[in-house]
Design a protein around this motif. Structure first.
Motif, mmCIF file in Angstrom:
data_model
loop_
_atom_site.group_PDB
_atom_site.id
_atom_site.type_symbol
_atom_site.label_atom_id
_atom_site.label_comp_id
_atom_site.label_asym_id
_atom_site.label_seq_id
_atom_site.Cartn_x
_atom_site.Cartn_y
_atom_site.Cartn_z
ATOM 1 N N GLN A 1 0.564 -0.779 0.249
ATOM 2 C CA GLN A 1 0.233 -0.014 0.583
ATOM 3 C C GLN A 1 0.491 1.070 -0.208
ATOM 4 N N PRO A 2 -0.189 2.422 -0.644
ATOM 5 C CA PRO A 2 1.299 3.749 -0.929
ATOM 6 C C PRO A 2 1.030 4.303 0.678
ATOM 7 N N ARG A 3 0.377 4.530 1.486
ATOM 8 C CA ARG A 3 0.170 4.976 2.204
ATOM 9 C C ARG A 3 0.783 4.452 3.596
ATOM 10 N N PRO A 4 0.378 4.814 4.959
ATOM 11 C CA PRO A 4 1.567 4.297 6.030
ATOM 12 C C PRO A 4 0.341 3.664 6.797
ATOM 13 N N PHE A 5 0.274 2.299 7.317
ATOM 14 C CA PHE A 5 -0.314 1.458 7.681
ATOM 15 C C PHE A 5 -0.419 1.296 9.443
ATOM 16 N N PHE A 6 -1.393 0.732 10.164
ATOM 17 C CA PHE A 6 -1.194 0.401 10.884
ATOM 18 C C PHE A 6 -1.194 -1.038 11.125
ATOM 19 N N CYS A 7 -1.446 -2.189 10.734
ATOM 20 C CA CYS A 7 -0.690 -3.650 10.388
ATOM 21 C C CYS A 7 0.273 -3.945 9.882
ATOM 22 N N LYS A 8 1.483 -4.574 10.300
ATOM 23 C CA LYS A 8 2.166 -4.858 10.154
ATOM 24 C C LYS A 8 2.495 -6.362 9.041
ATOM 25 N N SER A 9 1.481 -6.665 8.601
ATOM 26 C CA SER A 9 1.474 -7.903 7.864
ATOM 27 C C SER A 9 1.412 -7.031 6.458
ATOM 28 N N VAL A 10 0.727 -5.416 6.537
ATOM 29 C CA VAL A 10 0.670 -4.901 4.854
ATOM 30 C C VAL A 10 2.262 -4.144 5.108
ATOM 31 N N ILE A 11 2.865 -4.093 3.380
ATOM 32 C CA ILE A 11 4.254 -3.508 3.198
ATOM 33 C C ILE A 11 3.557 -2.129 2.373
ATOM 34 N N ALA A 12 4.148 -1.458 3.629
ATOM 35 C CA ALA A 12 3.699 -0.324 3.484
ATOM 36 C C ALA A 12 4.663 0.853 4.662
ATOM 37 N N PRO A 13 4.821 2.044 4.276
ATOM 38 C CA PRO A 13 4.645 2.322 3.162
ATOM 39 C C PRO A 13 4.920 2.510 1.692
ATOM 40 N N ALA A 14 4.673 1.853 0.837
ATOM 41 C CA ALA A 14 5.574 1.577 -0.451
ATOM 42 C C ALA A 14 4.690 2.136 -1.523
ATOM 43 N N ASN A 15 4.997 3.621 -2.134
ATOM 44 C CA ASN A 15 3.871 3.972 -2.466
ATOM 45 C C ASN A 15 4.664 3.753 -3.860
ATOM 46 N N PHE A 16 3.769 3.634 -4.847
ATOM 47 C CA PHE A 16 3.622 3.183 -6.867
ATOM 48 C C PHE A 16 2.543 3.557 -7.120
ATOM 49 N N GLY A 17 2.284 4.900 -6.274
ATOM 50 C CA GLY A 17 0.559 5.441 -7.120
ATOM 51 C C GLY A 17 -0.555 5.272 -5.990
ATOM 52 N N GLU A 18 -1.203 6.360 -6.010
ATOM 53 C CA GLU A 18 -2.866 6.705 -4.539
ATOM 54 C C GLU A 18 -3.496 6.249 -5.574
ATOM 55 N N ASN A 19 -3.810 6.457 -7.259
ATOM 56 C CA ASN A 19 -4.898 6.773 -8.249
ATOM 57 C C ASN A 19 -4.280 5.836 -9.280
ATOM 58 N N ILE A 20 -4.636 5.609 -10.182
ATOM 59 C CA ILE A 20 -5.305 5.433 -11.293
ATOM 60 C C ILE A 20 -4.127 5.954 -12.501
ATOM 61 N N GLU A 21 -4.244 7.498 -12.040
ATOM 62 C CA GLU A 21 -3.519 8.708 -12.608
ATOM 63 C C GLU A 21 -1.742 8.750 -12.277
ATOM 64 N N THR A 22 -1.903 8.008 -11.246
ATOM 65 C CA THR A 22 -0.458 7.955 -10.789
ATOM 66 C C THR A 22 -0.083 6.838 -10.155
ATOM 67 N N PHE A 23 -0.397 6.086 -10.972
ATOM 68 C CA PHE A 23 0.252 4.243 -10.845
ATOM 69 C C PHE A 23 0.987 4.221 -11.603
ATOM 70 N N ARG A 24 2.052 3.870 -11.322
ATOM 71 C CA ARG A 24 3.393 3.103 -11.818
ATOM 72 C C ARG A 24 3.972 2.471 -12.064
ATOM 73 N N GLU A 25 3.306 1.977 -12.987
ATOM 74 C CA GLU A 25 2.632 -0.360 -13.463
ATOM 75 C C GLU A 25 4.437 -0.494 -13.223
ATOM 76 N N ASP A 26 4.914 -0.219 -13.800
ATOM 77 C CA ASP A 26 5.771 -0.891 -14.420
ATOM 78 C C ASP A 26 7.361 -0.468 -13.083
ATOM 79 N N ASP A 27 7.314 0.395 -12.527
ATOM 80 C CA ASP A 27 8.125 0.689 -11.004
ATOM 81 C C ASP A 27 7.268 -0.389 -10.308
#
Length: 298
Positions: A122-148
């Motif tokens: 997920q792109p933003r910090p998250f409360f649960c350690k089960s999630v890899i976050a923050p790892a921002n490859f885009g917060e919406n369709i318009e900013t999504f960096r699929e190749d990265d």
């Protein structure tokens, strides 16, 4: 298993979220190792979702109103053709090998008493350690960096973890049927995930495992952020006599590194203390609820 066999029946509820649904489906077609049955439930669909699906080969059901996640998932169950039901949100993008990791794990297990989850990025910090976050490859369709994302998703450090609850998750159809699917009293769906896990626990399931190498990018509540939410926290407490937070922390141990030797063990002392607190909280909740009802009748 032949080349044309479908492994999972992927259930995807969607609510006027066409662009994300299209991306989700494209990722499944592009990045899956195996073939799967894809089942879509369209809530409303006035944004063009229904019209678009009519031109595609996907199986779908449609309600003119937003019936929520629980009704949608249970309705799709009638169309399931495989042995394994996998629930996925429409705002997710699956990374390569996401399905083969889950399938390989299932093949190693001695029986069907399991509940497995992939690991969210997920792109933003998250409360649960089960999630890899923050790892921002885009917060919406318009900013999504699929190749990265595709170049880097494997290198993000993580581990297998306890506490499978939220999607994408997979369960055998017999276990799904045993607990009756998702509880419609939690409609439109807040806290239906921990409730489903609680039902599985009561049915004797003890393996709740998240797999680190099954990775899925999640844009985070693109649909649920628009819906009028049920008070799932209070509902969970009233139903199970314990808070959802305590259930996750002390029974499922969600987010803790997975250890085979401690599967099914709970944090007994902390759980005992939390049960006492939960009982008090439940009584206060009932008192508050009865007070509100009295005000309505006065």
């Amino acid at each position: 298993m032949t080349q044309n066999d479908q492994i999972f029946s992927i259930l995807i509820p969607t609510w006027n979220n066409l662009a994300y649904l299209q991306l989700c489906l494209r990722s499944i077609e592009k990045n899956s190792t195996y073939k799967h049955q894809i089942l879509i439930y369209v809530n409303d669909g006035s944004d063009g979702t229904v019209d678009w699906l009519k031109t595609q080969n996907y199986e779908y059901m449609h309600s003119k109103e937003n019936v929520g996640v629980c009704w949608a998932l249970n309705a799709l169950r009638a169309k399931v053709k495989t042995d394994y039901i996998l629930y996925m949100n429409d705002d997710m993008y699956v990374c390569p090998e996401w399905d083969s990791v889950l399938w390989d794990e299932i093949q190693r297990l001695p029986d069907n008493n399991f509940f497995l989850s992939g690991t969210l990025i997920q792109p933003r910090p998250f409360f649960c350690k089960s999630v890899i976050a923050p790892a921002n490859f885009g917060e919406n369709i318009e900013t999504f960096r699929e190749d990265d994302l595709l170049k880097n998703y494997r290198s993000l450090p993580h581990y297998d973890w306890f506490g499978a609850t939220w999607p994408p998750n997979v369960v055998h159809k017999d276990i799904w049927d045993l607990v009756g699917g998702y509880s419609i009293e939690f409609s439109p769906g807040m806290y239906s995930d921990p409730d489903f896990s609680a039902k599985l626990w009561m049915a004797g399931v003890r393996l709740f495992k998240g797999l680190s190498d099954s990775r899925i990018y999640h844009f985070e509540s693109v649909s649920t952020g628009r819906v009028k939410k049920n008070n799932g926290s209070r509902q969970f407490l009233q139903k199970w006599g314990i808070t959802s937070a305590s259930f996750m922390r002390n029974i499922l141990k969600r987010g803790e590194p997975f250890k085979e030797t401690t599967t099914g063990q709970t944090h007994a002392l902390a759980l005992k203390k939390d049960i006492t607190r939960s009982r008090l909280k439940k009584m206060l909740s009932c008192f508050k609820k009865s007070g509100q009802a009295k005000m309505l009748w006065e």
